[in-house]
Write a protein that holds these residues in place. Structure first.
Motif, PDB file in Angstrom:
ATOM      1  N   CYS A   4      10.873  62.029   1.516  1.00  0.00           N
ATOM      2  CA  CYS A   4      11.992  61.264   1.410  1.00  0.00           C
ATOM      3  C   CYS A   4      12.314  60.405   2.717  1.00  0.00           C
ATOM      4  CB  CYS A   4      13.334  62.390   1.516  1.00  0.00           C
ATOM      5  SG  CYS A   4      14.920  61.595   1.736  1.00  0.00           S
ATOM      6  N   PHE A   6      14.757  58.604   3.509  1.00  0.00           N
ATOM      7  CA  PHE A   6      15.962  58.649   4.601  1.00  0.00           C
ATOM      8  C   PHE A   6      15.690  59.942   5.550  1.00  0.00           C
ATOM      9  CE2 PHE A   6      18.861  55.627   1.916  1.00  0.00           C
ATOM     10  CZ  PHE A   6      18.121  54.647   2.267  1.00  0.00           C
ATOM     11  N   CYS A   7      15.072  60.966   5.032  1.00  0.00           N
ATOM     12  CA  CYS A   7      14.936  62.153   6.014  1.00  0.00           C
ATOM     13  C   CYS A   7      14.051  61.749   6.925  1.00  0.00           C
ATOM     14  CB  CYS A   7      14.258  63.311   5.232  1.00  0.00           C
ATOM     15  SG  CYS A   7      15.635  64.252   4.353  1.00  0.00           S
ATOM     16  N   HIS A  46      19.486  66.599   3.948  1.00  0.00           N
ATOM     17  CA  HIS A  46      19.241  65.910   2.757  1.00  0.00           C
ATOM     18  C   HIS A  46      20.233  66.511   1.261  1.00  0.00           C
ATOM     19  CE1 HIS A  46      16.626  64.005  -0.236  1.00  0.00           C
ATOM     20  NE2 HIS A  46      17.120  65.097  -1.042  1.00  0.00           N
ATOM     21  N   HIS A  96      18.404  60.253  -1.346  1.00  0.00           N
ATOM     22  CA  HIS A  96      19.010  61.017  -0.457  1.00  0.00           C
ATOM     23  C   HIS A  96      20.615  60.428  -0.414  1.00  0.00           C
ATOM     24  CE1 HIS A  96      18.821  62.558   3.992  1.00  0.00           C
ATOM     25  NE2 HIS A  96      19.964  62.031   3.851  1.00  0.00           N
TER      26      HIS A  96
HETATM   27 ZN    ZN Z   1      16.426  63.196   2.302  1.00  0.00          ZN
END
Ligand code: ZN
Ligand code: AMP
Length: 109
Positions: A4, A6-7, A46, A96
């Motif tokens: 992910c 954005f993670c 998340h 996300h």
């Molecule tokens: Zn994420």
């Protein structure tokens, strides 16, 4: 969550221009801005979209809205949109949860 994007921004393993942070959320500039101000606000944990965040962690949702509102009032003249594309057919491309703060009017220096 592995893979992910954005993670990875939360973890600091890929770069982003962070413009604000709180205990539960971070805000950074969109890499492909569509307006003069285009900032994304995301929960540190998340959740796949805003509906999931709302259902699973309402306190994190409030934190995200408060951080986004604070940043919008700092970075714009107070005229802005705060939008959440939810689901592929609505244009969501990163799964996300994230809000877009957009404005044609940056804050005056
Ligand atoms: Zn994420
Ligand atoms: P959405 O289409 O609502 O899922 O929005 C995803 C947004 O994430 C788009 O506006 C992208 O330009 C933005 N984006 C994708 N990757 C990055 C990144 N690495 N850093 C900042 N913004 C990104």
């Amino acid at each position: 969550m592995i893979d992910c994007i954005f993670c990875k921004i939360v973890a600091g393993t890929i770069p982003a221009t962070i413009v604000g942070e709180s205990a539960r959320s971070i805000a950074f500039r969109d890499v492909a801005p569509r307006q003069a101000v285009h900032i994304l606000v995301i929960p540190r944990e998340h959740h796949s979209n805003i509906a999931e965040l709302s259902a699973n962690d309402p306190e994190a949702l409030v934190d995200l809205m408060q951080l986004g509102s604070r940043i919008a009032s700092d970075q714009t003249t107070g005229h802005f949109r705060f939008t959440f594309n939810t689901g592929e057919l609505a244009g969501q491309t990163v799964f996300h949860a994230h809000g877009h703060i957009t404005s044609t009017q940056p804050a005056k220096a």
